[in-house]
Design a protein around this motif. Sequence first.
Motif, PDB file in Angstrom:
ATOM      1  N   LEU A 122      -7.982  -1.126  15.575  1.00 42.38           N
ATOM      2  CA  LEU A 122      -7.904   0.282  15.214  1.00 42.38           C
ATOM      3  C   LEU A 122      -9.312   0.833  15.003  1.00 42.38           C
ATOM      4  O   LEU A 122     -10.113   0.232  14.285  1.00 42.38           O
TER       5      LEU A 122
ATOM      6  N   HIS B 275     -11.369   4.583  14.116  1.00 38.73           N
ATOM      7  CA  HIS B 275     -11.163   5.960  13.667  1.00 38.73           C
ATOM      8  C   HIS B 275     -12.459   6.502  13.072  1.00 38.73           C
ATOM      9  O   HIS B 275     -13.241   5.753  12.491  1.00 38.73           O
TER      10      HIS B 275
ATOM     11  N   CYS C 298      -8.017  10.203   8.876  1.00 32.79           N
ATOM     12  CA  CYS C 298      -8.270   8.764   8.836  1.00 32.79           C
ATOM     13  C   CYS C 298      -7.216   8.030   7.995  1.00 32.79           C
ATOM     14  O   CYS C 298      -7.004   6.831   8.170  1.00 32.79           O
TER      15      CYS C 298
ATOM     16  N   CYS D 201      -4.802   6.104  10.039  1.00 38.00           N
ATOM     17  CA  CYS D 201      -5.309   4.790  10.470  1.00 38.00           C
ATOM     18  C   CYS D 201      -5.091   3.755   9.372  1.00 38.00           C
ATOM     19  O   CYS D 201      -4.671   2.625   9.639  1.00 38.00           O
ATOM     20  N   GLU D 202      -5.379   4.139   8.139  1.00 34.22           N
ATOM     21  CA  GLU D 202      -5.217   3.219   7.007  1.00 34.22           C
ATOM     22  C   GLU D 202      -3.753   2.817   6.840  1.00 34.22           C
ATOM     23  O   GLU D 202      -3.445   1.643   6.563  1.00 34.22           O
TER      24      GLU D 202
ATOM     25  N   TYR E  66      -2.843   0.428   9.682  1.00 31.34           N
ATOM     26  CA  TYR E  66      -3.468  -0.881   9.447  1.00 31.34           C
ATOM     27  C   TYR E  66      -2.709  -1.665   8.382  1.00 31.34           C
ATOM     28  O   TYR E  66      -2.459  -2.870   8.539  1.00 31.34           O
TER      29      TYR E  66
ATOM     30  N   CYS F 159       0.543  -3.112   9.851  1.00 27.74           N
ATOM     31  CA  CYS F 159       0.483  -3.912  11.072  1.00 27.74           C
ATOM     32  C   CYS F 159       0.785  -5.390  10.793  1.00 27.74           C
ATOM     33  O   CYS F 159       0.148  -6.016   9.946  1.00 27.74           O
TER      34      CYS F 159
ATOM     35  N   LYS G 143      -5.131  -8.160  13.206  1.00 33.58           N
ATOM     36  CA  LYS G 143      -5.616  -6.784  13.272  1.00 33.58           C
ATOM     37  C   LYS G 143      -7.081  -6.689  12.854  1.00 33.58           C
ATOM     38  O   LYS G 143      -7.581  -7.480  12.072  1.00 33.58           O
ATOM     39  N   ARG G 144      -7.721  -5.677  13.405  1.00 31.18           N
ATOM     40  CA  ARG G 144      -9.088  -5.319  13.037  1.00 31.18           C
ATOM     41  C   ARG G 144      -9.130  -3.812  12.843  1.00 31.18           C
ATOM     42  O   ARG G 144      -8.384  -3.067  13.485  1.00 31.18           O
ATOM     43  N   LYS G 145     -10.041  -3.366  11.988  1.00 30.53           N
ATOM     44  CA  LYS G 145     -10.203  -1.928  11.739  1.00 30.53           C
ATOM     45  C   LYS G 145     -11.684  -1.602  11.679  1.00 30.53           C
ATOM     46  O   LYS G 145     -12.439  -2.273  10.987  1.00 30.53           O
TER      47      LYS G 145
END
Length: 317
Positions: A258, A260, A269, A272-273, A276, A279, A283-285
């Motif tokens: 992800l 953003h 944003c 996105c949080e 995440y 998920c 995962k990566r953010k």
Amino acid sequence: MKKAVKGAVAAIGAVSAIALGQIAEAAYFYRRTMKRNNAKVERTMKMAGTDWSQYMDFIGERKEALLAKPREDIYCRSEDGLKLHATYIKGKGKDKLVICFHGYTSEGMKDYIGLSGYYLERGYSMLLVDERAHGESEGNYIGFGCLDRQDALLWIAWAVRECGEDVKILLHGTSMGGAAVLMASGLKLPAQVKGIISDCGFTSPKYVFTHVLHSMYHLPAFPVIQIADYVNRKKAGYGMDECNAAREVKKAAVPILLIHGDADTFVPCSMCEEIYANCASPKRKVIIKGAAHAESYYKDTAAYEKALDEFTQELAL
């Protein structure tokens, strides 16, 4: 008694006028956002607020290089009978392919001008999709990821037929395209799909429209969203929150990256949080400081490419 009756009639008239005004407001909003011919690029860019003028030299160089590459028009037929279009650009081999999904009111060949340099230099082939009701793809009603996620399965199937069973596929989406690939994560994806990248993807049309109504139009979401939802079910065949990226990633099995911008006022944003946090897959953010909507790659190209490098290395691509 007469005064009471007159008062009741006046009250009913006032309520009716308000109701009619709300219906008209909802119809206006729906036409401007959901129908192909009324959704305008200029209006989207204005609402997004990203200053693209500062990147035009870079974009121009990448565009010239992209257009110099041989490319092929690809077509497939959606489950509901639409002729869909994509542009195929072959990389150095046929073992790696990225399928790219653009944002609202854009096209495949526009949103991935910048990133084409990254992917083609690393040997990826690219399939740049025109989502339904965009570009050369048919359709009167925009899918907002809810319908496009099903179309993604058709493009994946095409890629496996074209490139072979051993092909390794990435799905990369921006904004509406980001929502589409995240929504697709909840489906049973073919084994060839190794990873998903979402740049500024939203949770669902309902919540991004609610945000836009509040922050940009200074209007309450009720009853506009509810009326638009009803109409969209009748016209386009799906509800505004029928498919939600934040829910779909709870079923995800494919690794997800992800990205953003923390200055995104179009798709906040916080979405996105939420995605995440929900998920279920690896995962990566990456949050890019100071980046507005869809600006992350241009705002900090090095950080963006580093994130892609680390993600794809983990996937052995």
